[in-house]
Every structure is written in C-alpha cells, then in structure tokens.
Write an enzyme that holds these catalytic residues in place. Sequence first.
Site: not given
Length: 491
Positions: A167, A369
């Site tokens: 992430d 992201d």
Amino acid sequence: MILSDTSNNVREKKRAKMSFNRMNIIIILCVCLNWDCSEGAQEKQRRAIDSHTIQLSSLFPSSSSPCVLSTRASSTKSSLHVTHRHGTCSRITNAKAKNPDHAEILRLDQARVNSIHSKLSKKLTDRVRQSKSTDLPAKDGSTYGSGNFVVTLGIGTPKHDLSLIFDTGSDLTWIQCEPCVRTCYSQKEPIFNPSSSSSYHNVSCSSAECSSLSSATGNSGTCSASNCVYGIQYGDQSFSVGFLAKEKFTLTASNVFDGVNFGCGENNQGLFTGVAGLLGLGRDKLSFPSQTAATYNKIFSYCLPSSASYTGHLTFGSAGVSRSVKFTPISTITDGTSFYGLDIVGISVGGQKLAIPQTVFSTPGALIDSGTVISRLPPKAYAALRGAFKAKMSQYKNTSAVSILDTCFDLTGFKTVTIPTVSFYFNGGAVVELGSKGVLYAFKMSQVCLAFAGNSDDNNAAIFGNVQQQTLEVVYDGAAGRVGFAPNGCS
C-alpha cells in the site's frame, strides 16, 4: 514533304503529352499508395491510434485460467511477484471462502477515498492554522479499502514466507503475531510467532522509532514494560495493535535486511482476511522504502496485473526500470502525509484534449494510490470526460448506473468493443495513455462501465487509482521527488 514532317511533329507531341499524363497518373497513384492518401485509409489509421478494440471475453477472465507469471518479476533480483488477492495466482486464495462482490469492493473503495480526503483536509486545516503537528485522530488515521494486490516476502530467522497487501498510502508495515491477546482475524499462512525467531527484538518506548509512530500511524506510541506499543486504525474501523519491533526481512536470497522496524500485532481485526498483514510503501521514515534507502535510494516500481490469472511485479531499486519512463514531480499537496502527490494538467479522449480549465485540477490537487480502485476526478473534469467518452461510444446502448459508476453500457450480443483512448497529462510533460483494461470496469456483459467517478466536492483531491494503473510500469523515485510511467510494465 514539309506537310508530312509537320503532321509527324504534331503526332509526336500528342504522344509525348499522353505519355506525360500517364506518368503523372502513375506518380500520383504511387504517392497515394505510399502516403495512404485515401480518406478511408486515413480514417482507419486515425481510429487505430485513437481507440482500442478489445475482445469482450478478456473483461471476464475464467476463474480456472492458469497462472501466467510476470517475466519482469522472474528475471529481476530485487523483484517480488504481485498477485491479485483473490486470484488464480495467489497463494492465499481459499476455494471455500466467498470473495467480495463488486458492490462490496466499490463500497470499501469509497470508504478509503473518504478517509484520504479527510486526512488531506485535516492537513490543509492545520496548515491554515500554522500548526506544526502532524498528529491525526485515530478515526482519520489511515486508509485501507479492499486491498487488492499482494506480495510474499520472508520475515524472521528462520524466515517465514508471509503474504502482505502492499500500500503506497500507508507507512507502517505490520503482521499478525502470536500470542493473539484479544483477537486475530483468519489468515491462510501460520501466524508469525516472534519467540521462534532468533532475529526478533522489541523496540524501546524511549526510542526515536517509537516517537515516529505519530506521523506514521496517526497515533503516538505507548509503553508496556518499557516496550513500544503501536496502534493503527483504518477508515473502515479495522485495526492492528501490538509491539513495535525489529526483524530480518528477506525479499529474495540476495536482498536481505536486518533490523527492519515493523508492527507485531497481537490484537487485529477487520477486512484483512487471508493475508498476514500490510507492507507500507508511503513516504514516512518508518515506511519500507525509507528504511531500505541506503540500498534502494527510496526507489521502487510496480506493475499491477490486468487480471487475476496474471502476476505483476514489485521491484525495489532502479534495476530493470524501463528507459521509456516519463517522470512528473511529486506535488506539494501531499507533503506531511504518506501519499505521493501528482499535478494533473489535462485529459484527452480519443486523441482530443478536453477543454478543462487548469484550476479545476490545481485547486484540489491530485495523488496516486495503489489501494484506491476507481480513479476519482474533480466534478467538472469528470463531467467533461464522461461527455466525451459517451459521445465516442454512441454505437453502444446505455444502461443503468452501478454504485459510484454512472456511465455504463449494455454490450450484450457483441464479441468486441471499440473504446476511445484515454490519456492523462501531468506536470513536466509526461503523457500517460491508459491501457485498454484501464478504462472499463465490467460487472456483466449487460453492464460494463467507465472506470472513473466524480468527487462530490470541487475541493477534494483527484486520485489516480489502481484500475487505471494496470499494466503500466509505475516508478516511485522518492530521492528525486518524482513518479514515472511507462507502458507494458508487467512483461
């Protein structure tokens, strides 16, 4: 005799003229053939450049398809295979477990986006107040979402291979650990037992690393018998609590790191089912790229696979980075956060740049992201993209919206679909054409949607999500403050 000569001269001139005309016609034909000057050919060529024609079956890969490995991950020493969490290639796929449906994925995606916007809003509010604090309340502390992409690495001595969600919007790496003091969620691999590792050490609560937790997790570290305790809560109320520790991390046989700070979670709950924890690739000093900066200089890259039956790669360092990568500077909007900011300056559909005022992007800013599924755009930018895309897709029947996706088509009866190219323009001159799989999100043949959504507020940041990133090589160069893109990144 004079009359005869004159007649011959006239005939010769006529023959020469006819020969000249024939030669001109031949030359013109040759030029036409070489330059493809027919209107039909030009139109065909223009369409090929400005659109993709794809097999509809490719949007619905079979769950029984064999796993196809990324050549890049297999051939680069500092590379890990990236798998879809619920896919054929994943080592944690459970045939009995029920995978989340599209509605649940999009609901979790919106929760993540809300959390990102809340975090950025908090940062901007603090800046206006001239506050130096980067502490965040736990409810805003971090983001999670549906956690689609997973890598496997070794932790401890002897090493235990564990599958972690990676992430770019998180900093602290953590895994579930024995003993589970309160609760641990179900994971496929055995839960890590630190007492069985000779290289495990707890971190003191008086250490600099413990003091760094507030910026990495949104919560200050606390003490338990002089050992540092971390706590991280996600936007969907998932959480992990445990000891901050140091341990040996093994990426590959030749890429081993001692003393990596990570969270050893003894109380964990939420939507992480199956995986052992999370690999934090954000910008804070506790993130994995920051901790391995002496070796990799804060450089990593990845390619997200286009379907669950393929692997991509997560590569640390500059090894194998494509020469065709185009870079854009990391923007300042995300300073003081985990995120990597971008400056979007334009979008084109079918080769035509949309008439979107610059301030539509510059006012809210943007970020990239790995954990957001569907890209979000400012309302005016999304309206322009949607309008242009629908105009180019006029031959296909419109159908009802699904969740956050409001531009959908009924492709029943078609074997192929021709979609316009979509390109993003970034500060510094980088132009990124999305792969054909980065434009559509398919629910079923009668409901295939444009894979973008509009933000509800003009001031909310745009987010370049992971559907749009699929098959691209995405390069994060933290030391140089830039992010880069290249096509065909998984091969």
